[in-house]
Design a protein around this motif. Structure first.
Motif, PDB file in Angstrom:
ATOM      1  N   THR A 144      12.759  35.305 -33.597  1.00  0.00           N
ATOM      2  CA  THR A 144      11.876  35.577 -32.468  1.00  0.00           C
ATOM      3  C   THR A 144      11.066  36.844 -32.713  1.00  0.00           C
ATOM      4  O   THR A 144      11.603  37.855 -33.172  1.00  0.00           O
ATOM      5  N   ILE A 145       9.776  36.795 -32.410  1.00  0.00           N
ATOM      6  CA  ILE A 145       8.888  37.945 -32.555  1.00  0.00           C
ATOM      7  C   ILE A 145       8.920  38.744 -31.258  1.00  0.00           C
ATOM      8  O   ILE A 145       8.560  38.240 -30.193  1.00  0.00           O
ATOM      9  N   ARG A 146       9.344  39.990 -31.332  1.00  0.00           N
ATOM     10  CA  ARG A 146       9.391  40.847 -30.153  1.00  0.00           C
ATOM     11  C   ARG A 146       8.041  41.544 -29.976  1.00  0.00           C
ATOM     12  O   ARG A 146       7.535  42.181 -30.894  1.00  0.00           O
ATOM     13  N   VAL A 147       7.500  41.454 -28.753  1.00  0.00           N
ATOM     14  CA  VAL A 147       6.141  41.949 -28.487  1.00  0.00           C
ATOM     15  C   VAL A 147       6.153  42.894 -27.292  1.00  0.00           C
ATOM     16  O   VAL A 147       6.818  42.640 -26.280  1.00  0.00           O
ATOM     17  N   VAL A 148       5.395  43.984 -27.413  1.00  0.00           N
ATOM     18  CA  VAL A 148       5.117  44.892 -26.302  1.00  0.00           C
ATOM     19  C   VAL A 148       3.653  44.720 -25.920  1.00  0.00           C
ATOM     20  O   VAL A 148       2.776  44.737 -26.786  1.00  0.00           O
ATOM     21  N   VAL A 149       3.378  44.538 -24.630  1.00  0.00           N
ATOM     22  CA  VAL A 149       2.003  44.399 -24.135  1.00  0.00           C
ATOM     23  C   VAL A 149       1.665  45.639 -23.303  1.00  0.00           C
ATOM     24  O   VAL A 149       2.349  45.938 -22.325  1.00  0.00           O
ATOM     25  N   ALA A 150       0.614  46.364 -23.713  1.00  0.00           N
ATOM     26  CA  ALA A 150       0.224  47.589 -23.017  1.00  0.00           C
ATOM     27  C   ALA A 150      -1.228  47.496 -22.562  1.00  0.00           C
ATOM     28  O   ALA A 150      -2.140  47.416 -23.385  1.00  0.00           O
ATOM     29  N   ASP A 151      -1.427  47.507 -21.249  1.00  0.00           N
ATOM     30  CA  ASP A 151      -2.771  47.470 -20.672  1.00  0.00           C
ATOM     31  C   ASP A 151      -2.678  48.024 -19.264  1.00  0.00           C
ATOM     32  O   ASP A 151      -1.737  47.699 -18.531  1.00  0.00           O
ATOM     33  N   ASP A 152      -3.635  48.861 -18.882  1.00  0.00           N
ATOM     34  CA  ASP A 152      -3.551  49.444 -17.541  1.00  0.00           C
ATOM     35  C   ASP A 152      -3.991  48.481 -16.456  1.00  0.00           C
ATOM     36  O   ASP A 152      -3.880  48.787 -15.268  1.00  0.00           O
ATOM     37  N   GLN A 153      -4.488  47.303 -16.834  1.00  0.00           N
ATOM     38  CA  GLN A 153      -4.810  46.269 -15.853  1.00  0.00           C
ATOM     39  C   GLN A 153      -3.641  45.289 -15.756  1.00  0.00           C
ATOM     40  O   GLN A 153      -3.351  44.553 -16.693  1.00  0.00           O
ATOM     41  N   GLU A 154      -2.986  45.290 -14.608  1.00  0.00           N
ATOM     42  CA  GLU A 154      -1.766  44.503 -14.442  1.00  0.00           C
ATOM     43  C   GLU A 154      -1.998  43.015 -14.675  1.00  0.00           C
ATOM     44  O   GLU A 154      -1.169  42.337 -15.291  1.00  0.00           O
ATOM     45  N   LEU A 155      -3.118  42.490 -14.184  1.00  0.00           N
ATOM     46  CA  LEU A 155      -3.377  41.062 -14.344  1.00  0.00           C
ATOM     47  C   LEU A 155      -3.550  40.690 -15.816  1.00  0.00           C
ATOM     48  O   LEU A 155      -3.119  39.614 -16.251  1.00  0.00           O
ATOM     49  N   VAL A 156      -4.162  41.571 -16.591  1.00  0.00           N
ATOM     50  CA  VAL A 156      -4.369  41.300 -18.018  1.00  0.00           C
ATOM     51  C   VAL A 156      -3.043  41.253 -18.743  1.00  0.00           C
ATOM     52  O   VAL A 156      -2.729  40.305 -19.468  1.00  0.00           O
ATOM     53  N   ARG A 157      -2.235  42.291 -18.571  1.00  0.00           N
ATOM     54  CA  ARG A 157      -0.974  42.335 -19.319  1.00  0.00           C
ATOM     55  C   ARG A 157      -0.006  41.262 -18.840  1.00  0.00           C
ATOM     56  O   ARG A 157       0.724  40.676 -19.647  1.00  0.00           O
ATOM     57  N   SER A 158      -0.006  40.962 -17.545  1.00  0.00           N
ATOM     58  CA  SER A 158       0.879  39.911 -17.040  1.00  0.00           C
ATOM     59  C   SER A 158       0.454  38.544 -17.561  1.00  0.00           C
ATOM     60  O   SER A 158       1.298  37.713 -17.925  1.00  0.00           O
ATOM     61  N   GLY A 159      -0.866  38.322 -17.632  1.00  0.00           N
ATOM     62  CA  GLY A 159      -1.358  37.058 -18.153  1.00  0.00           C
ATOM     63  C   GLY A 159      -1.006  36.874 -19.617  1.00  0.00           C
ATOM     64  O   GLY A 159      -0.556  35.799 -20.039  1.00  0.00           O
ATOM     65  N   PHE A 160      -1.201  37.922 -20.424  1.00  0.00           N
ATOM     66  CA  PHE A 160      -0.842  37.854 -21.836  1.00  0.00           C
ATOM     67  C   PHE A 160       0.655  37.610 -21.999  1.00  0.00           C
ATOM     68  O   PHE A 160       1.091  36.806 -22.828  1.00  0.00           O
ATOM     69  N   ALA A 161       1.444  38.327 -21.207  1.00  0.00           N
ATOM     70  CA  ALA A 161       2.901  38.190 -21.310  1.00  0.00           C
ATOM     71  C   ALA A 161       3.352  36.778 -20.955  1.00  0.00           C
ATOM     72  O   ALA A 161       4.237  36.212 -21.616  1.00  0.00           O
ATOM     73  N   MET A 162       2.767  36.206 -19.947  1.00  0.00           N
ATOM     74  CA  MET A 162       3.142  34.853 -19.533  1.00  0.00           C
ATOM     75  C   MET A 162       2.840  33.840 -20.632  1.00  0.00           C
ATOM     76  O   MET A 162       3.658  32.962 -20.935  1.00  0.00           O
ATOM     77  N   ILE A 163       1.662  33.972 -21.260  1.00  0.00           N
ATOM     78  CA  ILE A 163       1.285  33.066 -22.342  1.00  0.00           C
ATOM     79  C   ILE A 163       2.241  33.200 -23.517  1.00  0.00           C
ATOM     80  O   ILE A 163       2.721  32.208 -24.083  1.00  0.00           O
TER      81      ILE A 163
END
Length: 250
Positions: free
Chosen positions: A2-21
Motif C-alpha cells: 500500500t502506498i501511504r499518502v499525505v495530502v496538504a492543502d489549505d482548501q478543505e474541499l480540495v484535500r478532502s476530494g483528493f483523499a476520497m479519490i
C-alpha cells in the motif's frame, strides 16, 4: 504494498476530494489530511508516507519549504525517501522552477482528473518523475536566466562525470527519452539506463527532472538551446541500439 499518502492543502474541499479519490484505491492509503506545510512535514515523519501532495501556497509553511524539509529528512517507510508532488494552478504559478529545485517530483493541476491523480501517485511512488523531461526543459527555460546572461563554460561539478555521462546529461536536458538517447549515442537501452543512473548518483540528483535543471544551472545547456537532430549512421537508417562496439566500452 500500500502506498501511504499525505495530502496538504489549505482548501478543505480540495484535500478532502483528493483523499476520497485516493482512499478508494486498493493500493493507496491516505494517512493524513493537513492544511499547511508544517502539518505535512509532521505527518510524513509520523506515518512514514511515500508520497506527499503539497499545495504550493499554504499558511505557516508553504509547499516549497515543506518539500525541502521532507527531502532533507529523507525518511519515508522502510527508509525510503518520501517523494513530493506539488498542487498548483501551473499556468499562472510563479514558483514552478523553485519547487522543482526544492526536490519536487512533479506537478498536478488542482482540477486534475480522477484517473490522472491516481496514476500520478503510483508513478511517483515507484520513483519516476511526473513530468516528461521535455516539459521540464520548457519550465526551466522560463524560470532561469536568459542565455546571454549565462556562462557557456560548464560548472566544475560536472568534472565527476565521464565524457559519455556528460553527453547523456546533455541529451536528457534536450528532452530525449532513453530510447532516443540510445539511438543518438549508438548504445543499448541498458547502457543508457546505466549512464542515467550514474549521472543522478554522481551529481546527487533525485530524478530526471533535477538532471534537466542541473544541466541548465551548470551551463552545460542554456535557455533557448534547441535539440540537435538525431544522429544516424551513413546509409540512411538508424543503427540498432547496442549493435556498435561502443556499447561494450560504455
Amino acid at each position: 504494498m500500500t502506498i501511504r499518502v499525505v495530502v496538504a492543502d489549505d482548501q478543505e474541499l480540495v484535500r478532502s476530494g483528493f483523499a476520497m479519490i485516493l482512499d478508494a484505491q486498493p493500493d493507496i492509503e491516505v494517512v493524513a489530511e493537513v492544511g499547511d506545510g508544517i502539518g505535512a512535514v509532521e505527518a510524513v515523519r509520523r506515518y512514514g508516507a511515500e508520497v506527499a501532495l503539497l499545495d504550493i501556497r499554504m499558511p505557516r509553511m508553504d509547499g516549497i519549504e515543506a518539500c525541502r524539509a521532507i527531502g532533507a529528512d529523507g525518511a519515508g517507510r522502510a527508509g525510503s525517501a518520501c517523494r513530493t508532488v506539488m498542487l498548483t494552478t501551473f499556468d499562472s504559478d510563479e514558483y514552478v522552477y523553485e519547487a522543482l529545485h526544492a526536490g519536487a517530483s512533479g506537478f498536478l493541476l488542482k482540477d486534475v482528473r480522477r484517473d490522472d491523480l491516481v496514476h500520478a501517485v503510483r508513478v511517483v511512488a515507484r520513483g519516476d518523475s511526473l513530468l516528461a523531461p521535455s516539459v521540464a526543459r520548457r519550465l526551466v527555460e522560463q524560470y532561469t536566466r536568459p542565455a546571454a546572461a549565462r556562462s557557456r563554460r560548464p560548472d566544475p561539478r560536472l568534472d565527476v562525470l565521464t565524457g559519455r555521462e556528460r553527453e547523456t546529461l546533455l541529451l536528457l536536458a534536450r528532452g530525449l527519452s532513453n530510447a532516443e538517447i540510445a539511438v543518438e549515442l549508438v548504445v543499448s537501452d541498458h547502457t543508457v539506463k546505466t549512464h542515467v543512473g550514474n549521472v543522478l548518483s554522481k551529481l546527487g540528483l533525485r530524478d530526471r527532472i533535477q538532471a534537466v535543471i542541473c544541466a541548465y544551472e551548470t551551463g552545460l545547456i542554456a535557455a533557448g538551446d534547441t535539440p540537435a537532430a538525431p544522429a544516424h549512421p551513413p546509409g540512411g537508417g538508424a543503427s540498432r541500439p547496442g549493435s556498435s562496439p561502443a556499447s561494450a566500452r560504455d
